[in-house]
Write a protein that holds these residues in place. Structure first.
Motif, PDB file in Angstrom:
ATOM      1  N   GLY A   2       0.904  -1.397   0.035  1.00 56.21           N
ATOM      2  CA  GLY A   2      -0.095   0.073   0.113  1.00 56.21           C
ATOM      3  C   GLY A   2       0.832   1.195  -0.085  1.00 56.21           C
ATOM      4  N   ARG A   3       0.333   2.519  -0.160  1.00 57.60           N
ATOM      5  CA  ARG A   3       0.955   3.825  -0.082  1.00 57.60           C
ATOM      6  C   ARG A   3       0.334   4.290   1.214  1.00 57.60           C
ATOM      7  NH1 ARG A   3       1.063   6.999  -5.495  1.00 57.60           N
ATOM      8  NH2 ARG A   3       2.277   5.249  -5.945  1.00 57.60           N
ATOM      9  N   ARG A  24      12.462   4.117  13.295  1.00 60.02           N
ATOM     10  CA  ARG A  24      12.057   2.503  13.372  1.00 60.02           C
ATOM     11  C   ARG A  24      10.505   2.379  12.966  1.00 60.02           C
ATOM     12  NH1 ARG A  24      15.228   3.100  17.914  1.00 60.02           N
ATOM     13  NH2 ARG A  24      13.427   2.665  19.403  1.00 60.02           N
ATOM     14  N   HIS A  25       9.750   3.412  13.223  1.00 60.53           N
ATOM     15  CA  HIS A  25       8.267   3.233  12.935  1.00 60.53           C
ATOM     16  C   HIS A  25       8.382   3.113  11.491  1.00 60.53           C
ATOM     17  CE1 HIS A  25       5.670   3.173  16.562  1.00 60.53           C
ATOM     18  NE2 HIS A  25       6.741   4.211  17.114  1.00 60.53           N
ATOM     19  N   VAL A  26       8.791   4.033  10.875  1.00 63.20           N
ATOM     20  CA  VAL A  26       9.002   4.061   9.152  1.00 63.20           C
ATOM     21  C   VAL A  26       9.446   2.739   8.720  1.00 63.20           C
ATOM     22  CG1 VAL A  26       9.803   5.242   7.493  1.00 63.20           C
ATOM     23  CG2 VAL A  26       8.957   6.572   9.526  1.00 63.20           C
ATOM     24  N   LYS A  27      10.609   2.201   9.169  1.00 61.96           N
ATOM     25  CA  LYS A  27      11.258   1.120   8.925  1.00 61.96           C
ATOM     26  C   LYS A  27      10.239  -0.073   8.870  1.00 61.96           C
ATOM     27  CE  LYS A  27      15.424  -1.802   9.420  1.00 61.96           C
ATOM     28  NZ  LYS A  27      14.689  -2.978   9.074  1.00 61.96           N
ATOM     29  N   GLY A  33       6.290  -3.654   3.260  1.00 63.52           N
ATOM     30  CA  GLY A  33       6.079  -3.559   1.845  1.00 63.52           C
ATOM     31  C   GLY A  33       5.458  -2.341   1.333  1.00 63.52           C
ATOM     32  N   HIS A  34       5.365  -1.338   2.305  1.00 61.56           N
ATOM     33  CA  HIS A  34       4.521  -0.164   1.658  1.00 61.56           C
ATOM     34  C   HIS A  34       5.523   1.014   1.312  1.00 61.56           C
ATOM     35  CE1 HIS A  34       1.452  -1.768   3.642  1.00 61.56           C
ATOM     36  NE2 HIS A  34       1.617  -2.003   4.951  1.00 61.56           N
ATOM     37  N   ARG A 128      13.459   3.395  -6.939  1.00 62.66           N
ATOM     38  CA  ARG A 128      14.632   3.404  -6.024  1.00 62.66           C
ATOM     39  C   ARG A 128      14.029   2.887  -4.532  1.00 62.66           C
ATOM     40  NH1 ARG A 128      17.484   9.172  -6.078  1.00 62.66           N
ATOM     41  NH2 ARG A 128      16.720   9.838  -8.176  1.00 62.66           N
ATOM     42  N   LYS A 129      12.842   2.566  -4.584  1.00 61.06           N
ATOM     43  CA  LYS A 129      12.141   2.427  -3.057  1.00 61.06           C
ATOM     44  C   LYS A 129      12.654   3.555  -1.970  1.00 61.06           C
ATOM     45  CE  LYS A 129      10.752  -1.668  -4.317  1.00 61.06           C
ATOM     46  NZ  LYS A 129      10.138  -1.246  -5.591  1.00 61.06           N
ATOM     47  N   GLU A 130      12.435   4.696  -2.310  1.00 63.26           N
ATOM     48  CA  GLU A 130      13.099   5.850  -1.644  1.00 63.26           C
ATOM     49  C   GLU A 130      11.736   6.301  -0.828  1.00 63.26           C
ATOM     50  OE1 GLU A 130      16.080   8.633  -3.072  1.00 63.26           O
ATOM     51  OE2 GLU A 130      14.523  10.172  -2.822  1.00 63.26           O
ATOM     52  N   VAL A 131      12.078   6.544   0.527  1.00 58.93           N
ATOM     53  CA  VAL A 131      11.001   7.111   1.436  1.00 58.93           C
ATOM     54  C   VAL A 131      11.280   8.768   1.389  1.00 58.93           C
ATOM     55  CG1 VAL A 131      10.655   7.452   3.767  1.00 58.93           C
ATOM     56  CG2 VAL A 131      11.047   5.264   3.157  1.00 58.93           C
TER      57      VAL A 131
END
Ligand code: ADP
Ligand code: ASP
Ligand code: MG
Length: 417
Positions: A2-3, A24-27, A33-34, A128-131
């Motif tokens: 999901g996004r 760590r919450h973001v990780k 997989g979001h 690039r799977k970048e946050v």
């Protein structure tokens, strides 16, 4: 997959250790997989400090420069969180409002978001799977090219607007309480957490003083149908079951709420000032002569009470304005005394507004009458009353705020058992 948009408020990013906890919450969500965009506030207390510096430099400062100063708190935390994420091995990049850009009106210090270009962020989700770590509270006015800010508490609005622009599945608001309560849990320990609150009710709660969400963020959530989930950033990321439902409150459309209480919650605000303009001539046009200049000065008038004239010649008009606008309101009215034609200007700044909110009021009579009796039994005098479809408010002496809120909380069966 999901996004998600994850927003973290000031206390959640108050120091480096907490920023690492946020990382760590973001990780946790990235590992699930979001695709994630994070919105951060400034460290708690920082914006107040920056505002105070502007006032110290000059009380009548230029609003454009105020915005340049106060937007800096979020610049720091967005960079720091990107660093903390990279240290955990996560691709992350910070973004200031002007870099996306987040385009806003030019109403400095209270700008409204016009649109957001999320294309680069979405591209980077894929490539690039970048946050994306986005500075909340700020944007840019495209005509002037200057930095703007969205008003205090505006990071909530940044988050919901970004969720709408990115078509995110959800906007999680992480704060220092684990949800929206029946009233401020710091004032009433017996307050109960609500599982779900309808957008309309949350809009009233927020606009009547519950600062857990900025009003505009709720409006945007309602218009763009973004589910907003309010939850705590203090839960240990490692303890959260990725498949379970964490404690929190979902703000959603009314149809999704099965249980309907008559009263959902109570909000209060001490940021009020009462003004009475006495013995004005009772003729058509007097209200306009008072409220027109106030509107021109951008002062929001809230409760209005006009007495029925006893002699048919003169009457009194009482109303409230935000305490922060009181000095300007007084100046606006007293300087137009001759034009308006009144005998006396009275005011009281030690007042508070207590509001009772619930969509069940649409179909139940007598809800407000119960409150008036309960407040009278506590000897609390009501200075003014206003009602709307799903809310009523009373104006009282500020000293009685907590007592009034607790009395009404018990009266409507909201106390935790
Ligand atoms: P953040 O810095 O995360 O944006 P805020 O301080 O702006 O957090 O908002 C959270 C605060 O809102 C809580 O600490 C609480 O004291 C207050 N609050 C007021 N009313 C409510 C309510 N009905 N439910 C939850 N919190 C409330
Ligand atoms: N830092 C800003 C403020 O304190 C915005 C926010 O926290 O939402 O008002
Ligand atoms: Mg806030």
């Amino acid at each position: 997959m999901g996004r998600l948009v994850m927003k973290f408020g000031g206390t959640s990013v108050a120091n480096i250790e907490r920023i690492q906890n946020v990382a760590r919450h973001v990780k946790r969500e990235v590992d699930a997989g979001h695709e994630v965009a994070v919105v951060v506030s400034a460290m708690s207390g920082k914006t107040n400090e920056l505002v105070a510096w502007c006032t110290e430099a000059s009380p009548m400062h230029d609003a454009r420069e105020y915005d340049a100063v106060v937007a800096s708190g979020e610049q720091v935390t967005s960079g720091l969180l990107a660093i903390a994420l990279q240290a955990l091995g996560i691709q992350a990049r910070s973004w200031q409002g002007w870099q996306l850009p987040i385009r806003t009106s030019d109403a400095h210090a209270s700008a409204r978001i016009v649109d957001i270009d999320g294309s680069e962020i979405v591209k980077r989700f894929g490539d690039r799977k970048e946050v994306a770590v986005i500075a909340g509270f700020q944007g840019i006015n495209p005509e002037t090219g200057r930095i703007t800010t969205l008003g205090r508490g505006g990071s909530d609005t940044s988050a919901v607007a970004i969720a709408a622009a990115l078509k995110a599945d959800r906007c999680d608001i992480y704060t220092d309480v684990d949800g929206v309560y029946t009233t401020d849990p710091r004032v009433v320990p017996k307050a109960r957490r609500l599982d779900k609150v309808a957008f309309e009710e949350m809009l009233e709660l927020a606009s009547q003083g519950a600062k857990v969400l900025q009003v505009r963020s709720v409006e945007l959530g309602m218009v763009y149908n973004v589910p907003i989930f309010v939850r705590s950033s203090f839960d240990k990321p490692e303890d959260i079951d990725p498949h379970g439902t964490p404690p929190g409150t979902l703000i959603c459309s009314e149809e999704k709420i099965m249980e309907n209480h008559v009263v959902t919650g109570i909000a209060f605000s001490k940021d009020e000032a009462q003004i009475s303009v006495r013995r004005i001539e009772d003729k058509p046009g007097v209200a306009a002569s008072i409220f027109g200049p106030l509107a021109d000065a951008n002062i929001n008038v809230d409760m209005i009470v006009q007495n029925v004239s006893e002699d048919g010649k003169t009457t009194d008009l009482t109303f409230t304005v935000p305490a922060s606008d009181f000095a300007r309101a007084k100046q606006t009215i007293t300087s137009a005394q001759d034009k308006i034609g009144y005998a006396r200007f009275d005011s009281e700044t030690d007042v508070a507004k207590v509001s009772v909110i619930g969509s069940g009021m649409r179909s139940h009579a007598g809800v407000a009458a119960q409150a008036f009796a309960a407040l009278a039994a506590r000897n609390i005098n009501i200075r003014a009353i206003t009602t709307s479809e799903i809310k009523f408010s009373v104006l009282i002496d500020a000293a009685y705020t907590e007592l009034a809120v607790r009395t009404l909380h018990t009266l409507y069966g909201l106390d935790q058992v």
